[in-house]
Scaffold this motif. Structure first.
Motif, mmCIF file in Angstrom:
data_model
loop_
_atom_site.group_PDB
_atom_site.id
_atom_site.type_symbol
_atom_site.label_atom_id
_atom_site.label_comp_id
_atom_site.label_asym_id
_atom_site.label_seq_id
_atom_site.Cartn_x
_atom_site.Cartn_y
_atom_site.Cartn_z
ATOM 1 N N SER A 119 -16.809 -24.517 -13.309
ATOM 2 C CA SER A 119 -15.678 -24.792 -14.188
ATOM 3 C C SER A 119 -16.153 -25.032 -15.615
ATOM 4 O O SER A 119 -17.281 -25.476 -15.850
ATOM 5 N N ASP A 137 -12.160 -16.870 -15.296
ATOM 6 C CA ASP A 137 -11.255 -16.782 -14.156
ATOM 7 C C ASP A 137 -10.361 -18.021 -14.081
ATOM 8 O O ASP A 137 -10.730 -19.099 -14.550
ATOM 9 N N ASN A 138 -9.202 -17.849 -13.456
ATOM 10 C CA ASN A 138 -8.250 -18.958 -13.270
ATOM 11 C C ASN A 138 -7.968 -19.669 -14.590
ATOM 12 O O ASN A 138 -7.880 -20.895 -14.657
ATOM 13 N N LYS A 139 -7.838 -18.886 -15.633
ATOM 14 C CA LYS A 139 -7.770 -19.467 -16.977
ATOM 15 C C LYS A 139 -6.401 -20.045 -17.305
ATOM 16 O O LYS A 139 -5.367 -19.590 -16.824
ATOM 17 N N SER A 140 -6.443 -21.074 -18.134
ATOM 18 C CA SER A 140 -5.245 -21.630 -18.746
ATOM 19 C C SER A 140 -5.543 -21.832 -20.220
ATOM 20 O O SER A 140 -6.695 -22.057 -20.611
ATOM 21 N N GLY A 152 -10.959 -22.979 -17.153
ATOM 22 C CA GLY A 152 -11.080 -22.001 -16.088
ATOM 23 C C GLY A 152 -12.454 -22.054 -15.466
ATOM 24 O O GLY A 152 -13.115 -23.097 -15.483
ATOM 25 N N ASN A 153 -12.880 -20.914 -14.921
ATOM 26 C CA ASN A 153 -14.180 -20.817 -14.264
ATOM 27 C C ASN A 153 -14.923 -19.583 -14.764
ATOM 28 O O ASN A 153 -14.315 -18.549 -15.035
#
Length: 224
Positions: A119, A137-140, A152-153
């Motif tokens: 993260s 990845d898995n972004k905000s 995110g990651n």
């Protein structure tokens, strides 16, 4: 710019880590003491500096030439104290500081390398936003305290690239459409607010992550 991270290791990795401290920083008596932890911190600082010279983790426009590592620090947890065969978890922390030889502005690409799937939180300086993001990845993306914050990651490719938008520069250009006298005064003030003293923009870049895999640093490095 600062990059702070924490890493937790447990099980066999924790045993290997305690053995590393005892053998390379201590007296190899199968027990980790406080003075051995302090010496291990110095070893890891030096190894990290050497690794970052040959394998930079921050680049501007695909080049590391304009990015300088100014300081590296490690804090090894007291959880490492005791017998080396303990497999209980150890949480360690580190902080790496950088300076940019060139101001990051409109059109700049900023590249980061981190541990896969770890993260990360990236806080941009005031006035900067992102036009495009790759590798997160898995972004905000949020706007907090007048700053752009990305979370995110790292992807499996280990790299994140940001394409920068400079909203401060756009505001200055819009001001120039007004009267020359008013524009000059406003531009000077905007520039002052944006950069302040030399290096202020760089310092306001902040990264926080769960890991940069410093376990790999000491496992892959030769014995000091």
């Amino acid at each position: 710019m600062t990059w702070e991270y924490h890493e937790q290791i447990a099980g066999n990795k924790a045993i290997l880590f305690r053995n590393f401290i005892d053998m390379q920083a201590g007296n190899n008596d199968n027990f980790v003491n406080a003075w051995e932890i302090q010496k291990a911190e110095n070893i890891l600082r030096n190894r990290a500096r050497e690794v970052l010279k040959t394998k930079p983790d921050v680049k501007l426009n695909d080049s590391s030439e304009l990015v300088k590592v100014t300081d590296v620090d490690f804090w090894l947890s007291e959880e490492a104290l005791g017998k080396v065969e303990k497999n209980s978890s150890i949480t360690n922390s580190a902080l790496v500081s950088y300076t940019f030889e060139k101001e990051v502005g409109e059109g700049t690409r900023v590249w980061f390398m981190g541990a896969p799937n770890s993260s990360v939180t990236i806080t941009l300086p005031a006035g900067l936003k992102v036009e495009r993001i790759e590798g997160l990845d898995n972004k905000s993306q949020n706007f907090e305290n007048n700053l752009t914050v990305l979370r995110g990651n790292f992807s499996s490719q280990k790299n994140i690239t940001l394409w920068i938008l400079d909203e401060s520069s756009k505001a200055i250009l819009e001001d120039r459409k007004g009267s020359a006298e008013q524009s000059t005064g406003k531009e000077d003030q905007d520039n002052k607010n944006k950069t302040g003293t030399a290096g202020e923009t760089v310092k306001s870049w902040k990264l926080f992550g769960s890991s940069k895999d410093n376990f790999a640093w000491f496992c892959s490095s030769p014995k000091s």
